[in-house]
Design a protein around this motif. Structure first.
Motif, PDB file in Angstrom:
ATOM      1  N   ALA A  89      -0.073  -6.702  -0.429  1.00 35.69           N
ATOM      2  CA  ALA A  89      -0.110  -6.073  -1.753  1.00 35.69           C
ATOM      3  C   ALA A  89      -1.477  -5.491  -2.101  1.00 35.69           C
ATOM      4  N   GLU A  90      -2.546  -6.126  -1.612  1.00 36.03           N
ATOM      5  CA  GLU A  90      -3.885  -5.663  -1.971  1.00 36.03           C
ATOM      6  C   GLU A  90      -4.416  -4.574  -1.049  1.00 36.03           C
ATOM      7  N   ILE A  91      -4.207  -4.730   0.257  1.00 35.54           N
ATOM      8  CA  ILE A  91      -4.824  -3.790   1.196  1.00 35.54           C
ATOM      9  C   ILE A  91      -3.850  -3.199   2.217  1.00 35.54           C
ATOM     10  N   THR A 140      15.006  -9.128   2.783  1.00 35.36           N
ATOM     11  CA  THR A 140      13.856  -8.867   1.916  1.00 35.36           C
ATOM     12  C   THR A 140      12.938  -7.885   2.621  1.00 35.36           C
ATOM     13  N   VAL A 141      12.527  -6.841   1.911  1.00 35.38           N
ATOM     14  CA  VAL A 141      11.629  -5.831   2.456  1.00 35.38           C
ATOM     15  C   VAL A 141      10.562  -5.529   1.408  1.00 35.38           C
ATOM     16  N   VAL A 142       9.313  -5.401   1.843  1.00 31.80           N
ATOM     17  CA  VAL A 142       8.217  -5.130   0.905  1.00 31.80           C
ATOM     18  C   VAL A 142       7.348  -3.989   1.420  1.00 31.80           C
ATOM     19  N   THR A 143       6.653  -3.346   0.489  1.00 36.58           N
ATOM     20  CA  THR A 143       5.685  -2.309   0.827  1.00 36.58           C
ATOM     21  C   THR A 143       4.660  -2.224  -0.295  1.00 36.58           C
ATOM     22  N   MET A 144       3.396  -2.071   0.063  1.00 36.36           N
ATOM     23  CA  MET A 144       2.315  -1.967  -0.918  1.00 36.36           C
ATOM     24  C   MET A 144       2.401  -0.652  -1.687  1.00 36.36           C
ATOM     25  N   ILE A 145       2.201  -0.725  -2.986  1.00 35.00           N
ATOM     26  CA  ILE A 145       2.039   0.454  -3.820  1.00 35.00           C
ATOM     27  C   ILE A 145       0.541   0.772  -3.807  1.00 35.00           C
ATOM     28  N   ALA A 146       0.172   1.960  -3.341  1.00 38.20           N
ATOM     29  CA  ALA A 146      -1.250   2.269  -3.196  1.00 38.20           C
ATOM     30  C   ALA A 146      -1.578   3.673  -3.716  1.00 38.20           C
ATOM     31  N   PRO A 147      -2.727   3.786  -4.368  1.00 35.56           N
ATOM     32  CA  PRO A 147      -3.655   2.704  -4.700  1.00 35.56           C
ATOM     33  C   PRO A 147      -3.109   1.848  -5.843  1.00 35.56           C
ATOM     34  N   GLY A 180      -0.225 -11.092  -8.521  1.00 36.67           N
ATOM     35  CA  GLY A 180      -0.966 -12.129  -9.246  1.00 36.67           C
ATOM     36  C   GLY A 180      -2.305 -12.486  -8.643  1.00 36.67           C
ATOM     37  N   THR A 181      -2.854 -11.625  -7.789  1.00 39.45           N
ATOM     38  CA  THR A 181      -4.111 -11.954  -7.107  1.00 39.45           C
ATOM     39  C   THR A 181      -5.278 -11.048  -7.494  1.00 39.45           C
ATOM     40  N   ASP A 182      -5.010  -9.993  -8.254  1.00 41.26           N
ATOM     41  CA  ASP A 182      -6.056  -9.079  -8.704  1.00 41.26           C
ATOM     42  C   ASP A 182      -5.738  -8.668 -10.133  1.00 41.26           C
ATOM     43  N   SER A 183      -6.743  -8.680 -10.996  1.00 39.71           N
ATOM     44  CA  SER A 183      -6.513  -8.434 -12.424  1.00 39.71           C
ATOM     45  C   SER A 183      -6.745  -6.991 -12.853  1.00 39.71           C
ATOM     46  N   GLY A 184      -6.955  -6.086 -11.929  1.00 42.48           N
ATOM     47  CA  GLY A 184      -7.152  -4.689 -12.303  1.00 42.48           C
ATOM     48  C   GLY A 184      -5.975  -4.161 -13.104  1.00 42.48           C
ATOM     49  N   TYR A 187      -4.015   1.701 -11.621  1.00 37.11           N
ATOM     50  CA  TYR A 187      -3.835   1.962 -10.189  1.00 37.11           C
ATOM     51  C   TYR A 187      -5.161   2.031  -9.439  1.00 37.11           C
ATOM     52  N   THR A 188      -6.177   2.627 -10.055  1.00 38.80           N
ATOM     53  CA  THR A 188      -7.452   2.837  -9.357  1.00 38.80           C
ATOM     54  C   THR A 188      -8.557   1.903  -9.829  1.00 38.80           C
ATOM     55  N   SER A 189      -8.201   0.794 -10.469  1.00 42.55           N
ATOM     56  CA  SER A 189      -9.215  -0.161 -10.934  1.00 42.55           C
ATOM     57  C   SER A 189      -9.966  -0.750  -9.739  1.00 42.55           C
ATOM     58  N   PRO A 190     -11.273  -1.039  -9.904  1.00 39.00           N
ATOM     59  CA  PRO A 190     -12.004  -1.721  -8.822  1.00 39.00           C
ATOM     60  C   PRO A 190     -11.470  -3.142  -8.666  1.00 39.00           C
TER      61      PRO A 190
END
Length: 219
Positions: A89-91, A140-147, A180-184, A187-190
């Motif tokens: 999810a993050e990278i 179950t299938v997942v994919t990161m939404i980026a950014p 639930g691992t990053d509080s940005g 979409y483009t938050s650091p």
């Protein structure tokens, strides 16, 4: 002599006991099913005006066919994300998640791994195949939404085996999740690591889905 031979045959049959009924063979044609899984990324400036980021894309698909059991899925809303889900999810890194799925397969909780190797810009599409079994009919299938900070799109635990057989085709909107691992907040938050990590939750439904999962049985 003829009477004696008949008597011996009768005694032999009695000694063997009743002849058991032959169990019918399982229907090999429906014991497993092969599905084409297509993620139709529809996220665009037209569907999400004002929030569509430059370079919008999705990471390679990662998934598993598994038992219809809470412990067999890749994640559970309301619980903390695994390392694999966090990294995906993050990278967009699927290394840890691939290992977690292979562990589920070893434990008999999952059946097959869906391991996509290509990312796609959005709008766009990703396609792969996966086999399911009677004892592992969920997917179950997942994919990161980026950014994004830690957001991902998912198809979760759809049971494709019904009382009438395998589902021929299905198209469902992807669910938008926050790992639930990053509080940005954007979409483009650091990077803003969430400490302690929060449970996975379905994010507020955006104006339109970021994509759809289309499933087609091909064998």
């Amino acid at each position: 002599m003829k009477h004696f031979s008949t008597l011996l045959l009768a005694m032999s049959l009695a000694a063997c006991g009743p002849i058991p009924d032959v169990e019918p063979k399982s229907d090999e044609a429906t014991a497993t099913a092969l599905y084409r899984v297509t993620f139709e990324a529809t996220w665009s400036a037209a569907t999400h005006p004002g929030s569509y980021p430059v370079g919008a894309h999705f990471s390679p698909l990662m998934g598993a066919s598994h038992a219809h059991d809470a412990e067999a899925g890749l994640f559970r809303p309301g619980l903390a994300a695994s390392t694999g889900i966090k990294n995906m999810a993050e990278i967009g890194n699927n290394t840890a998640l691939r290992a977690e799925i292979n562990t589920l397969i070893t434990q008999g909780k999952a059946f097959r791994l869906l391991d996509g190797r290509a990312a796609t810009a959005s709008p766009g599409s990703l396609t792969d195949t996966i086999r399911l079994s009677r004892s592992h009919p969920a997917l179950t299938v997942v994919t990161m939404i980026a950014p994004s900070p830690d957001w991902f799109a998912a198809l979760e635990t759809h049971d494709l085996l019904t009382t009438t057989g395998w589902t021929a085709s299905l198209r469902v909107p992807a669910t938008f999740y926050d790992a639930g691992t990053d509080s940005g907040p954007d979409y483009t938050s650091p990077d803003q690591p969430t400490t302690p990590a929060q449970p996975i939750r379905a994010a507020l439904t955006p104006a339109a889905p970021v994509g759809y999962f289309r499933l087609e049985r091909i064998k």
